[in-house]
Design an enzyme around this catalytic site. Structure first.
Site, short mmCIF file in Angstrom:
data_model
loop_
_atom_site.label_atom_id
_atom_site.label_comp_id
_atom_site.label_asym_id
_atom_site.label_seq_id
_atom_site.Cartn_x
_atom_site.Cartn_y
_atom_site.Cartn_z
N GLU A 1 0.83 4.07 1.64
CA GLU A 1 1.25 4.61 2.94
C GLU A 1 2.28 3.72 3.63
OE1 GLU A 1 -2.30 2.01 3.74
OE2 GLU A 1 -1.69 3.39 2.16
N HIS B 1 0.85 -1.19 0.00
CA HIS B 1 0.00 0.00 0.00
C HIS B 1 0.89 1.24 0.00
CE1 HIS B 1 -3.97 -1.84 0.84
NE2 HIS B 1 -3.21 -2.83 1.28
#
Length: 72
Positions: A60, A58
């Site tokens: 982040e 992901h």
């Protein structure tokens, strides 16, 4: 750079560039930036969960991994 409305909009445009990269690679449309206290972009990332078949890829998480690796 102070984080006024104009600068926040510029940062959002940079996030959108990361989103575009994710989509072009067949991934979910997510991007992330890590910005320091002056508003300077320190790290940027986009989702690669589908293209790498890595459920942890992901945006982040990738951004945080890059930052942590550089701090070691």
């Amino acid at each position: 750079m102070a984080l006024d409305r104009r600068n926040k909009e510029l940062l959002m445009r940079e996030v959108i560039k990361e989103v575009d990269k994710a989509v072009l690679q067949g991934n979910a449309p997510f991007g992330a930036l890590l910005v320091d206290h002056t508003g300077t972009i320190v790290y940027r990332a986009h989702n690669t969960t589908t293209s790498t078949m890595d459920p942890t890829a992901h945006a982040e998480v990738k951004k945080k991994k890059k930052a942590c690796a550089d701090l070691q």
